[in-house]
Design an enzyme around this catalytic site. Structure first.
Site, PDB file in Angstrom:
ATOM      1  N   GLU A 172       0.861  -1.189   0.000  1.00 32.04           N
ATOM      2  CA  GLU A 172       0.000   0.000   0.000  1.00 32.04           C
ATOM      3  C   GLU A 172       0.889   1.228   0.000  1.00 32.04           C
ATOM      4  O   GLU A 172       1.736   1.404   0.896  1.00 32.04           O
ATOM      5  CB  GLU A 172      -0.954   0.021   1.202  1.00 32.04           C
ATOM      6  CG  GLU A 172      -1.857   1.252   1.139  1.00 32.04           C
ATOM      7  CD  GLU A 172      -3.084   1.197   2.024  1.00 32.04           C
ATOM      8  OE1 GLU A 172      -3.465   0.097   2.489  1.00 32.04           O
ATOM      9  OE2 GLU A 172      -3.677   2.268   2.254  1.00 32.04           O
TER      10      GLU A 172
ATOM     11  N   ASP B 293      -2.049  11.936  -3.151  1.00 34.91           N
ATOM     12  CA  ASP B 293      -2.083  13.406  -3.103  1.00 34.91           C
ATOM     13  C   ASP B 293      -2.584  13.940  -4.444  1.00 34.91           C
ATOM     14  O   ASP B 293      -2.023  13.623  -5.495  1.00 34.91           O
ATOM     15  CB  ASP B 293      -0.676  13.955  -2.823  1.00 34.91           C
ATOM     16  CG  ASP B 293      -0.248  13.685  -1.389  1.00 34.91           C
ATOM     17  OD1 ASP B 293      -1.124  13.589  -0.507  1.00 34.91           O
ATOM     18  OD2 ASP B 293       0.967  13.561  -1.149  1.00 34.91           O
TER      19      ASP B 293
ATOM     20  N   ASP C 280     -10.794  11.055  -5.703  1.00 34.81           N
ATOM     21  CA  ASP C 280     -12.030  11.838  -5.815  1.00 34.81           C
ATOM     22  C   ASP C 280     -11.742  13.174  -6.503  1.00 34.81           C
ATOM     23  O   ASP C 280     -12.415  14.155  -6.256  1.00 34.81           O
ATOM     24  CB  ASP C 280     -12.704  12.020  -4.450  1.00 34.81           C
ATOM     25  CG  ASP C 280     -11.812  12.720  -3.426  1.00 34.81           C
ATOM     26  OD1 ASP C 280     -10.674  13.130  -3.785  1.00 34.81           O
ATOM     27  OD2 ASP C 280     -12.244  12.869  -2.270  1.00 34.81           O
TER      28      ASP C 280
ATOM     29  N   ARG D  98      -9.538   7.514   5.933  1.00 31.35           N
ATOM     30  CA  ARG D  98      -9.836   8.797   6.576  1.00 31.35           C
ATOM     31  C   ARG D  98      -9.917   9.912   5.537  1.00 31.35           C
ATOM     32  O   ARG D  98     -10.823  10.733   5.536  1.00 31.35           O
ATOM     33  CB  ARG D  98      -8.739   9.110   7.599  1.00 31.35           C
ATOM     34  CG  ARG D  98      -8.975  10.369   8.397  1.00 31.35           C
ATOM     35  CD  ARG D  98      -7.868  10.606   9.379  1.00 31.35           C
ATOM     36  NE  ARG D  98      -6.550  10.485   8.755  1.00 31.35           N
ATOM     37  CZ  ARG D  98      -5.453  11.055   9.215  1.00 31.35           C
ATOM     38  NH1 ARG D  98      -5.497  11.762  10.316  1.00 31.35           N
ATOM     39  NH2 ARG D  98      -4.312  10.916   8.609  1.00 31.35           N
TER      40      ARG D  98
ATOM     41  N   GLU E 290     -10.542   9.675   2.382  1.00 32.63           N
ATOM     42  CA  GLU E 290     -11.734   9.464   1.551  1.00 32.63           C
ATOM     43  C   GLU E 290     -12.979  10.039   2.234  1.00 32.63           C
ATOM     44  O   GLU E 290     -13.802  10.700   1.593  1.00 32.63           O
ATOM     45  CB  GLU E 290     -11.882   7.954   1.350  1.00 32.63           C
ATOM     46  CG  GLU E 290     -13.166   7.491   0.738  1.00 32.63           C
ATOM     47  CD  GLU E 290     -13.277   5.966   0.790  1.00 32.63           C
ATOM     48  OE1 GLU E 290     -12.336   5.299   1.271  1.00 32.63           O
ATOM     49  OE2 GLU E 290     -14.309   5.454   0.350  1.00 32.63           O
TER      50      GLU E 290
HETATM   51  C1  SAM Z   1      -4.112  12.258   0.233  1.00 26.76           C
HETATM   52  S1  SAM Z   1      -3.290  11.201   1.319  1.00 26.76           S
HETATM   53  C2  SAM Z   1      -4.304   9.729   1.340  1.00 26.76           C
HETATM   54  C3  SAM Z   1      -3.925   8.785   2.414  1.00 26.76           C
HETATM   55  C4  SAM Z   1      -4.703   7.471   2.462  1.00 26.76           C
HETATM   56  N1  SAM Z   1      -4.426   6.646   1.314  1.00 26.76           N
HETATM   57  C5  SAM Z   1      -6.172   7.722   2.606  1.00 26.76           C
HETATM   58  O1  SAM Z   1      -6.922   7.453   1.652  1.00 26.76           O
HETATM   59  O2  SAM Z   1      -6.605   8.182   3.684  1.00 26.76           O
HETATM   60  C6  SAM Z   1      -1.905  10.635   0.336  1.00 26.76           C
HETATM   61  C7  SAM Z   1      -0.789  10.067   1.165  1.00 26.76           C
HETATM   62  O3  SAM Z   1       0.231   9.564   0.307  1.00 26.76           O
HETATM   63  C8  SAM Z   1       1.484   9.833   0.901  1.00 26.76           C
HETATM   64  N2  SAM Z   1       2.492   9.837  -0.167  1.00 26.76           N
HETATM   65  C9  SAM Z   1       2.647  10.776  -1.128  1.00 26.76           C
HETATM   66  N3  SAM Z   1       3.657  10.447  -1.953  1.00 26.76           N
HETATM   67  C10 SAM Z   1       4.146   9.273  -1.503  1.00 26.76           C
HETATM   68  C11 SAM Z   1       5.198   8.427  -1.921  1.00 26.76           C
HETATM   69  N4  SAM Z   1       5.962   8.736  -2.986  1.00 26.76           N
HETATM   70  N5  SAM Z   1       5.432   7.299  -1.226  1.00 26.76           N
HETATM   71  C12 SAM Z   1       4.678   6.988  -0.150  1.00 26.76           C
HETATM   72  N6  SAM Z   1       3.663   7.742   0.302  1.00 26.76           N
HETATM   73  C13 SAM Z   1       3.405   8.874  -0.371  1.00 26.76           C
HETATM   74  C14 SAM Z   1       1.301  11.166   1.592  1.00 26.76           C
HETATM   75  O4  SAM Z   1       2.219  11.360   2.642  1.00 26.76           O
HETATM   76  C15 SAM Z   1      -0.135  11.081   2.077  1.00 26.76           C
HETATM   77  O5  SAM Z   1      -0.240  10.621   3.402  1.00 26.76           O
END
Ligand code: SAM
Length: 219
Positions: A51, A125, A161, A200, A202
């Protein structure tokens, strides 16, 4: 990208600080350049899932609890997310989760070819402004890093989304040619898959469209 230890949002609670101090070394994957040995990392497990960007770890912990025969690697650079993952592992008494507290890409590069059975990229992100799109994770070069590590027939799930990301990601996966989109009906990408666990991020509904779900089979 040297990102481990990224903060943001709330400071860690005292319990989270204790978890980080006492448990991170138990569950983290060690830094280094050497190849990963997933069988040694997860003794007795025969399937391995990844993941990327697990955020608050809700999905990863629930999947690990529901799939005890699977070894799950979660990547997330944010301290708070890592602390939440450690809390979830401890509370659920899981023996099948390892965390990589950093950018997923160098870790993926250390994986043996054709080792992964599933991968999840859930609500990455969004980088919603046009000039930011180049920062999005799902791009052709990312697929070129990830694809060789996935077994033929393995599954990858992407969710977002943000409409422009949905359009761009679907085009990127499909035009790559090595990811078969498993849309059972013209509309099924609008519904969360049966085995999905709400995250969270989402549930905050910050995007500009309803969530979309794309499942792919690796060719
Ligand atoms: C918008 S959040 C969504 C988090 C989670 N998947 C959720 O749906 O609640 C995106 C997450 O991806 C992580 N992230 C961004 N680029 C990443 C990378 N290259 N490797 C690992 N994690 C990364 C960020 O730190 C962030 O916590």
């Amino acid at each position: 990208m040297r990102s481990f230890g990224r903060t943001g949002g709330r400071p860690l609670s005292p319990r989270q600080k204790t978890l980080m101090a006492e448990k991170l070394d138990t569950y983290r994957i060690a830094e280094g350049d050497g190849p990963l040995d997933l069988c040694a990392m997860f003794p007795g497990k025969e399937a391995f899932w990844l993941e990327i960007g697990f955020g608050g770890a809700e999905h990863m912990i629930a999947q690990a609890a529901q799939n005890p025969d699977v070894g799950i690697i979660g990547c997330e650079p944010f301290l708070e997310g890592i602390a939440k993952a450690l809390g979830g592992i401890e509370e659920t008494d899981l023996n099948n989760v390892r965390v990589w507290p950093d950018d997923a890409r160098p870790l993926i590069a250390r994986m043996p070819d054709q080792c992964l059975d599933r991968a999840f990229v859930l609500f990455p992100d969004p980088w919603p402004k046009r000039r930011q799109h180049k920062r999005r994770l799902v791009q052709a070069d990312f697929l070129s890093i990830l694809h060789p590590k996935m077994k033929p027939g393995a599954r990858l799930r992407f969710a977002t989304d943000v409409k422009s990301y949905a359009d761009e990601a679907l085009l990127t996966f499909v035009s790559d040619g090595r990811f078969e989109w498993l849309a059972a009906s013209p509309d099924d990408w609008r519904c969360p898959p049966q085995d999905h666990v709400t995250t969270r991020y989402e549930s905050k509904r910050l995007g500009d469209c309803k969530p979309v779900w794309f499942d792919f089979r690796i060719r």
